[in-house]
Motif scaffolding. Structure first.
Motif, PDB file in Angstrom:
ATOM      1  N   TYR A 328       0.835  -1.197   0.000  1.00  0.00           N
ATOM      2  CA  TYR A 328       0.000   0.000   0.000  1.00  0.00           C
ATOM      3  C   TYR A 328       0.873   1.251   0.000  1.00  0.00           C
ATOM      4  N   ASP A 329       0.376   2.299  -0.661  1.00  0.00           N
ATOM      5  CA  ASP A 329       1.014   3.605  -0.604  1.00  0.00           C
ATOM      6  C   ASP A 329       0.292   4.482   0.418  1.00  0.00           C
ATOM      7  N   PHE A 330       1.063   5.253   1.145  1.00  0.00           N
ATOM      8  CA  PHE A 330       0.533   6.283   2.035  1.00  0.00           C
ATOM      9  C   PHE A 330       0.287   7.514   1.173  1.00  0.00           C
ATOM     10  N   ILE A 331      -0.967   7.914   1.002  1.00  0.00           N
ATOM     11  CA  ILE A 331      -1.265   8.979   0.041  1.00  0.00           C
ATOM     12  C   ILE A 331      -1.684  10.299   0.683  1.00  0.00           C
ATOM     13  N   GLY A 332      -2.036  10.286   1.958  1.00  0.00           N
ATOM     14  CA  GLY A 332      -2.424  11.551   2.554  1.00  0.00           C
ATOM     15  C   GLY A 332      -2.760  11.454   4.024  1.00  0.00           C
ATOM     16  N   MET A 333      -2.712  12.604   4.693  1.00  0.00           N
ATOM     17  CA  MET A 333      -3.077  12.678   6.100  1.00  0.00           C
ATOM     18  C   MET A 333      -4.060  13.827   6.310  1.00  0.00           C
ATOM     19  N   ILE A 359      -9.713   4.255  -2.564  1.00  0.00           N
ATOM     20  CA  ILE A 359      -8.692   4.374  -1.536  1.00  0.00           C
ATOM     21  C   ILE A 359      -9.233   3.791  -0.232  1.00  0.00           C
ATOM     22  N   GLU A 360      -8.365   3.687   0.759  1.00  0.00           N
ATOM     23  CA  GLU A 360      -8.780   3.274   2.091  1.00  0.00           C
ATOM     24  C   GLU A 360      -8.554   4.421   3.066  1.00  0.00           C
ATOM     25  N   VAL A 361      -9.507   4.619   3.937  1.00  0.00           N
ATOM     26  CA  VAL A 361      -9.358   5.564   5.038  1.00  0.00           C
ATOM     27  C   VAL A 361      -8.988   4.755   6.279  1.00  0.00           C
ATOM     28  N   GLY A 366     -11.248   2.774  15.286  1.00  0.00           N
ATOM     29  CA  GLY A 366     -12.230   2.105  14.443  1.00  0.00           C
ATOM     30  C   GLY A 366     -11.599   1.453  13.228  1.00  0.00           C
ATOM     31  N   ASP A 367     -12.391   0.648  12.533  1.00  0.00           N
ATOM     32  CA  ASP A 367     -11.890  -0.105  11.395  1.00  0.00           C
ATOM     33  C   ASP A 367     -11.691   0.780  10.169  1.00  0.00           C
ATOM     34  N   SER A 368     -10.723   0.409   9.348  1.00  0.00           N
ATOM     35  CA  SER A 368     -10.506   1.087   8.080  1.00  0.00           C
ATOM     36  C   SER A 368     -11.644   0.758   7.121  1.00  0.00           C
ATOM     37  N   TYR A 369     -11.837   1.622   6.138  1.00  0.00           N
ATOM     38  CA  TYR A 369     -12.895   1.361   5.165  1.00  0.00           C
ATOM     39  C   TYR A 369     -12.491   1.924   3.802  1.00  0.00           C
ATOM     40  N   ALA A 370     -13.041   1.322   2.755  1.00  0.00           N
ATOM     41  CA  ALA A 370     -12.750   1.755   1.393  1.00  0.00           C
ATOM     42  C   ALA A 370     -13.746   2.808   0.941  1.00  0.00           C
ATOM     43  N   MET A 371     -13.291   3.706   0.087  1.00  0.00           N
ATOM     44  CA  MET A 371     -14.187   4.697  -0.505  1.00  0.00           C
ATOM     45  C   MET A 371     -13.617   5.119  -1.857  1.00  0.00           C
ATOM     46  N   LYS A 372     -14.467   5.641  -2.717  1.00  0.00           N
ATOM     47  CA  LYS A 372     -14.023   6.165  -4.000  1.00  0.00           C
ATOM     48  C   LYS A 372     -13.859   7.679  -3.877  1.00  0.00           C
ATOM     49  N   VAL A 373     -12.759   8.182  -4.433  1.00  0.00           N
ATOM     50  CA  VAL A 373     -12.534   9.623  -4.447  1.00  0.00           C
ATOM     51  C   VAL A 373     -13.460  10.241  -5.490  1.00  0.00           C
ATOM     52  N   GLU A 399     -17.128  10.307   2.529  1.00  0.00           N
ATOM     53  CA  GLU A 399     -18.456   9.741   2.747  1.00  0.00           C
ATOM     54  C   GLU A 399     -18.822   9.710   4.226  1.00  0.00           C
ATOM     55  N   LYS A 400     -17.783   9.670   5.085  1.00  0.00           N
ATOM     56  CA  LYS A 400     -17.983   9.576   6.528  1.00  0.00           C
ATOM     57  C   LYS A 400     -17.104  10.613   7.218  1.00  0.00           C
ATOM     58  N   PRO A 401     -17.389  10.936   8.468  1.00  0.00           N
ATOM     59  CA  PRO A 401     -16.538  11.880   9.199  1.00  0.00           C
ATOM     60  C   PRO A 401     -15.104  11.369   9.332  1.00  0.00           C
ATOM     61  N   VAL A 402     -14.147  12.272   9.214  1.00  0.00           N
ATOM     62  CA  VAL A 402     -12.741  11.966   9.459  1.00  0.00           C
ATOM     63  C   VAL A 402     -12.194  13.004  10.430  1.00  0.00           C
ATOM     64  N   LYS A 403     -11.079  12.641  11.077  1.00  0.00           N
ATOM     65  CA  LYS A 403     -10.472  13.529  12.058  1.00  0.00           C
ATOM     66  C   LYS A 403      -9.010  13.779  11.708  1.00  0.00           C
ATOM     67  N   LYS A 404      -8.463  14.830  12.295  1.00  0.00           N
ATOM     68  CA  LYS A 404      -7.059  15.142  12.105  1.00  0.00           C
ATOM     69  C   LYS A 404      -6.198  13.944  12.489  1.00  0.00           C
ATOM     70  N   PHE A 405      -5.219  13.647  11.647  1.00  0.00           N
ATOM     71  CA  PHE A 405      -4.274  12.545  11.770  1.00  0.00           C
ATOM     72  C   PHE A 405      -4.823  11.210  11.256  1.00  0.00           C
ATOM     73  N   ASP A 406      -6.090  11.158  10.807  1.00  0.00           N
ATOM     74  CA  ASP A 406      -6.518   9.971  10.068  1.00  0.00           C
ATOM     75  C   ASP A 406      -5.704   9.909   8.771  1.00  0.00           C
ATOM     76  N   MET A 407      -5.408   8.699   8.296  1.00  0.00           N
ATOM     77  CA  MET A 407      -4.544   8.549   7.130  1.00  0.00           C
ATOM     78  C   MET A 407      -5.270   7.879   5.973  1.00  0.00           C
ATOM     79  N   LEU A 408      -4.788   8.182   4.767  1.00  0.00           N
ATOM     80  CA  LEU A 408      -5.339   7.625   3.538  1.00  0.00           C
ATOM     81  C   LEU A 408      -4.281   6.754   2.873  1.00  0.00           C
ATOM     82  N   ARG A 409      -4.703   5.616   2.328  1.00  0.00           N
ATOM     83  CA  ARG A 409      -3.778   4.713   1.663  1.00  0.00           C
ATOM     84  C   ARG A 409      -4.457   4.101   0.444  1.00  0.00           C
TER      85      ARG A 409
END
Length: 416
Positions: A328-333, A359-361, A366-373, A399-409
């Motif tokens: 997996y690539d780390f694509i954003g924070m 991508i995955e959030v 909580g558990d990671s989840y997939a979403m489309k950009v 699609e769902k709430p995210v918080k500071k320091f959550d990561m995208l891959r």
């Protein structure tokens, strides 16, 4: 003797950002290096001001901070050391990690009320040395990575109940005994025992016969060469019950030089595994494939249990290359919490991603989840098709709430 209290998850923090990620993703304690006396000189490390900020952040979240001072000291190293320890104590650091007896003596005199943990660099391979460190005033011993579960159990049964055992459970292995290595100093002039290791154990080696200089012969007959010192990475996430039964209290993750993505991914997986095991051992057993899949999403070499279940037999080495497995690539924070009204959140880009990609959030909780950009906007509010610029600040629709320091891959295009 099994631990009577829940295991401590101890995470690496090479800088302030990684410290915050380790804390938010589930660490019970973090270990950091100051600007002197530690064994990761190439890490960004902490000056006193950033250390104070990190300690406050950790303590506000109920997490402890340990500072490494585990060099093998030479005479000039003692200048200013006592003042440094006093400054570290004043900002609230919870413990010092020390390997050298002289450094230990300075700490006991300068900060007599501060906890001292004896580093794995001290080659803690037997209960007699652990007993001696305890008599000198140490509260914890970090056992050598060359020990088996049986040997660690024997140490646990032979030391005072209030002395803790810490052990590495995940990350890169050192080819030399508990990290005491002279190879880097000899080949590159960089002293591994003073924090400047060049990692020559990862290099490719050939044989040269003295009467035929310049003629390089492979050590193992293979067209790709061989990496004779290149160890697989340690991973014990599938063996939490045995760790607890051996009497290990603190589970240490290697990686102060690793990325924030590595820290968050591995810490979160071990947090879930430990919590599941203590809540319901059957749940832990059921979720073993999930834990292993999660830690494998961080860059790693093939995994091994190293010395825990007996001496290595040669299968613990990677002979064909020194590269990492990258699934997996780390694509954003995420930089600030989700805006409920707009559905957007600010993200700092770390690798390219585009509209239409899945991508995955990975949230801290909580558990990671997939979403489309579905939509990306630049800092001017303009809609863009992709995020190609390193560390660019962008608005991404979620699609769902995210918080500071959550990561995208996301999975790289060359990984199926």
């Amino acid at each position: 003797m099994q631990n009577k209290k829940k295991l401590e998850l101890l995470a690496p923090a090479g800088d302030l950002e990684k410290l915050k990620i380790a804390v938010l993703y589930g660490a019970d304690a973090v270990y950091i290096g100051g600007e002197a006396y530690g064994l990761r000189a190439k890490a960004k490390n902490f000056d006193i001001d950033t250390m104070a900020e990190g300690v406050k952040f950790a303590h506000d979240h109920g997490v402890k901070v340990y500072v490494t001072a585990n060099i093998f000291a030479h005479n000039p190293d003692f200048e200013g050391m006592a003042d440094y320890f006093k400054a570290v104590e004043a900002i609230g650091v919870d413990a010092l990690i020390i390997s050298d007896l002289g450094v230990f003596s300075v700490a006991k005199e300068a900060v007599p009320n501060m906890e001292i943990h004896v580093s794995t660099q001290a080659n803690n391979t037997n209960y007699k040395s652990a007993q001696m460190w305890y008599k000198l005033g140490a509260q914890r011993v970090v056992v050598a990575r060359e020990l088996s579960m049986k040997e660690i159990r024997q140490i646990r049964d032979s030391i005072p109940e209030d002395m803790e055992i810490e052990a590495f459970v995940h990350g890169a292995m050192c080819i030399s005994y508990s990290g005491r290595c002279l190879l880097s100093n000899y080949l590159a002039g960089r002293d591994a025992n003073k924090g400047a290791c060049a990692h020559p154990c990862r290099w490719k080696y050939h044989l040269v016969e003295e009467t035929r200089p310049g003629e390089y012969m492979p050590i193992e007959e293979n067209e790709r060469g061989t990496y004779i010192y290149n160890s697989k990475d340690l991973c014990m996430i599938e063996h939490i019950p045995d760790i607890a039964k051996a009497g290990i209290y603190s589970l240490k993750i290697e990686g102060r030089m690793k990325t924030p993505f590595y820290v968050g991914t591995v810490v979160k997986a071990y947090r879930q595994a430990i919590d599941d095991y203590f809540a319901d051992p059957k749940l832990y057993e059921k979720r073993l494939p999930y834990y292993l899949a999660e830690v494998s999403k961080a860059s790693h070499r093939d995994y091994t249990t190293a010395f825990y279940y007996g001496k290595p037999d040669g299968n613990q080495q990677v002979y064909t290359n020194n590269s990492y497995i990258r699934e997996y690539d780390f694509i954003g924070m995420v930089q600030e919490d989700w805006n409920e009204e707009t559905g957007f959140a600010w993200v700092e880009q770390r690798n390219k991603f585009s509209v239409g990609e899945e991508i995955e959030v990975m949230p801290a909780q909580g558990d990671s989840y997939a979403m489309k950009v579905t939509e990306i906007r630049n800092q001017n509010g303009e809609t863009v098709a992709s995020a190609p610029h390193p560390q660019e600040l962008l608005q991404v629709k979620f699609e769902k709430p995210v918080k500071k320091f959550d990561m995208l891959r996301k999975r790289p295009t060359d990984v199926k």
